[in-house]
Enzyme design. Structure first.
Site, PDB file in Angstrom:
ATOM      1  N   PHE A  13      22.112  21.287  41.556  1.00 22.81           N
ATOM      2  CA  PHE A  13      21.833  21.341  43.208  1.00 22.81           C
ATOM      3  C   PHE A  13      22.477  22.804  43.320  1.00 22.81           C
ATOM      4  CE2 PHE A  13      22.216  17.299  45.598  1.00 22.81           C
ATOM      5  CZ  PHE A  13      21.325  16.485  44.569  1.00 22.81           C
ATOM      6  N   HIS A  14      21.592  23.723  43.307  1.00 25.89           N
ATOM      7  CA  HIS A  14      21.881  24.962  43.668  1.00 25.89           C
ATOM      8  C   HIS A  14      21.583  25.252  45.077  1.00 25.89           C
ATOM      9  CE1 HIS A  14      17.707  26.039  42.716  1.00 25.89           C
ATOM     10  NE2 HIS A  14      17.856  25.221  41.866  1.00 25.89           N
ATOM     11  N   ALA A  15      21.514  26.519  45.557  1.00 23.87           N
ATOM     12  CA  ALA A  15      21.162  26.552  46.926  1.00 23.87           C
ATOM     13  C   ALA A  15      20.047  26.040  47.539  1.00 23.87           C
ATOM     14  CB  ALA A  15      21.452  28.283  47.368  1.00 23.87           C
ATOM     15  N   PRO A  17      17.597  23.593  46.511  1.00 25.86           N
ATOM     16  CA  PRO A  17      17.304  22.321  46.847  1.00 25.86           C
ATOM     17  C   PRO A  17      18.375  21.818  47.713  1.00 25.86           C
ATOM     18  CG  PRO A  17      18.023  22.745  44.459  1.00 25.86           C
ATOM     19  CD  PRO A  17      17.691  24.225  45.116  1.00 25.86           C
ATOM     20  N   ALA A  18      19.647  22.265  47.717  1.00 26.75           N
ATOM     21  CA  ALA A  18      20.606  21.956  48.546  1.00 26.75           C
ATOM     22  C   ALA A  18      20.362  22.140  50.106  1.00 26.75           C
ATOM     23  CB  ALA A  18      21.991  22.582  48.319  1.00 26.75           C
TER      24      ALA A  18
END
Length: 87
Positions: A13-15, A17-18
């Site tokens: 979960f990087h920026a 998709p978050a």
């Protein structure tokens, strides 16, 4: 209502998709949380989600309560699939 996923995205979960997941959660009249590794955070808090440090292979659970709980879980499920995050 809840639904569990295994994160399959290589980057976790990087920026991007978050952000997509938080924006999805905000669309619904429901209290939506994310449980991972003994911690639970609001799905309406970008910082809370990112701080969990969710990596590939992690087992996560979305938990929703309220008027649109079912719709929120369905929306998050669709976002997980669309973003290639998990199954």
């Amino acid at each position: 209502m809840e639904k569990t996923f295994t994160v399959t995205n290589e980057d976790g979960f990087h920026a991007r998709p978050a952000t997509a997941l938080v924006n999805t959660a905000k669309k619904f009249n429901a209290d939506v949380s994310l449980a991972y590794n003994g911690k639970t955070v609001s799905m309406k808090s970008f910082l809370g989600v990112v701080k969990l440090g969710i990596q590939k292979g992690a087992v996560i659970t979305f938990i929703a309560e309220g008027e649109q709980a079912a719709e929120a879980i369905e929306g998050l499920s669709e976002t997980m699939t669309k973003e290639g995050l998990g199954e």
